[in-house]
Motif scaffolding. Structure first.
Motif, short mmCIF file in Angstrom:
data_model
loop_
_atom_site.label_atom_id
_atom_site.label_comp_id
_atom_site.label_asym_id
_atom_site.label_seq_id
_atom_site.Cartn_x
_atom_site.Cartn_y
_atom_site.Cartn_z
N LEU A 144 0.83 -1.21 0.00
CA LEU A 144 0.00 0.00 0.00
C LEU A 144 0.86 1.26 0.00
N ALA A 145 1.99 1.20 0.71
CA ALA A 145 2.90 2.35 0.71
C ALA A 145 3.53 2.54 -0.67
N ALA A 146 3.89 1.43 -1.33
CA ALA A 146 4.53 1.52 -2.65
C ALA A 146 3.58 2.05 -3.70
N THR A 147 2.29 1.80 -3.52
CA THR A 147 1.32 2.29 -4.50
C THR A 147 0.78 3.67 -4.13
N ALA A 148 1.25 4.20 -3.00
CA ALA A 148 0.87 5.56 -2.62
C ALA A 148 2.08 6.48 -2.57
N ALA A 149 3.21 5.98 -3.04
CA ALA A 149 4.45 6.77 -3.02
C ALA A 149 4.33 7.94 -4.03
N PRO A 150 5.29 8.86 -3.98
CA PRO A 150 5.25 9.98 -4.92
C PRO A 150 5.19 9.51 -6.38
N ALA A 151 4.36 10.16 -7.16
CA ALA A 151 4.27 9.84 -8.59
C ALA A 151 5.61 10.17 -9.24
N ALA A 154 4.44 5.52 -7.82
CA ALA A 154 3.22 4.92 -7.32
C ALA A 154 2.30 4.51 -8.47
N ALA A 155 2.20 5.37 -9.48
CA ALA A 155 1.34 5.06 -10.62
C ALA A 155 1.84 3.82 -11.35
N ALA A 156 3.16 3.70 -11.49
CA ALA A 156 3.73 2.52 -12.15
C ALA A 156 3.46 1.27 -11.34
N ASN A 157 3.60 1.37 -10.02
CA ASN A 157 3.34 0.21 -9.16
C ASN A 157 1.87 -0.19 -9.19
N ARG A 158 0.99 0.80 -9.13
CA ARG A 158 -0.44 0.49 -9.20
C ARG A 158 -0.78 -0.16 -10.53
#
Length: 246
Positions: A144-151, A154-158
């Motif tokens: 959840l932290a990796a998908t909410a990290a700074p763009a 985060a966008a790539a992870n999501r």
């Protein structure tokens, strides 16, 4: 979970297990890369001497899917996305368990990995750095932290997670044709928008919804089954007593 029998004994037991469950024996099955190292525990043998009636054992995802039925209907697939990965397919109100009880084990289903390669679903999370140390289990907080990290990270992870899960959804849709897919687990609902977007790119899209039962869904399903079995046993005993005294 069990129900009290005559004299204070245990009438029946219903067990939810994190591992797959052999359909014939009720023993837990240890699969490769399983994050839950319980081993081939035999709940029927362990609990049998203490229970007057049946010992019913099933996988926790199957129980969670049963708890979801009143919200999702009789034909749906339930994806559990948490520390472990699982799926239950419900058709005509019944959970499909497979010949050996191993239906829905999606961890090794091939999908699209972070770099566009075909990889088992379980291997998607290693390159993202979101596994628990020394385990194949997924660290939900880290994910959840990796998908909410700074763009744009985060966008790539999501996107990577959404595409990977969408590949699993496509396989489930092709084989089982569910009316909808319910997404549960500790991180799945939080990423449902990314999953829904990737599912929408497939030829056969399917409605996705977050799980309605969020508080210990496996326990909720097992508890409901235990109560239904207990009621049926009590009614059957009462009927037998009435017939005997007639």
């Amino acid at each position: 979970m069990g129900g009290g029998g005559p004299g204070g004994g245990v009438r029946l037991a219903v067990v939810a297990a994190a591992d797959p469950v052999d359909r014939d024996s009720g023993r837990l099955v240890q699969l490769p890369d399983s994050p839950f190292l319980i081993g081939e525990l035999d709940p029927v043998a362990v609990l049998g001497p203490h229970v007057a009636g049946p010992v019913v054992v099933d996988n926790d995802v199957n129980w969670a899917a049963r708890a979801e039925r009143e919200h999702a209907g009789d034909d749906f697939a339930y994806l559990y996305l948490g520390e472990g990965l699982g799926c239950a397919v419900v058709g005509d109100g019944e959970v499909a368990r497979g010949r050996h009880g191993l239906a829905g084990e999606i961890a090794h289903l091939l999908t699209v990995g972070p770099h566009g390669r075909a990889v088992p679903l379980i291997e998607v999370f290693g390159p993202l750095g979101v596994r628990l140390p020394g385990s194949t289990a997924i660290d939900a907080d880290a994910l959840l932290a990796a998908t909410a990290a700074p763009a744009p990270l985060a966008a790539a992870n999501r996107r990577a997670v959404g595409v990977a899960v969408a590949g699993v959804v496509a396989a489930v849709v092709a084989l089982a044709d569910p009316g909808r897919v319910v997404v549960g687990g500790t991180w799945g609902p939080a990423l449902i928008d990314a999953i829904r977007a990737a599912v929408g790119e497939h030829a056969r899209a399917v409605p996705l919804q977050a799980a309605a039962v969020t508080q210990e869904p496996a326990l909720a399903g097992a508890r409901r089954d235990a109560l239904e079995r207990l009621r049926a046993a009590i009614v059957a005993d009462a009927a037998a007593e009435t017939a005997a005294s007639a």
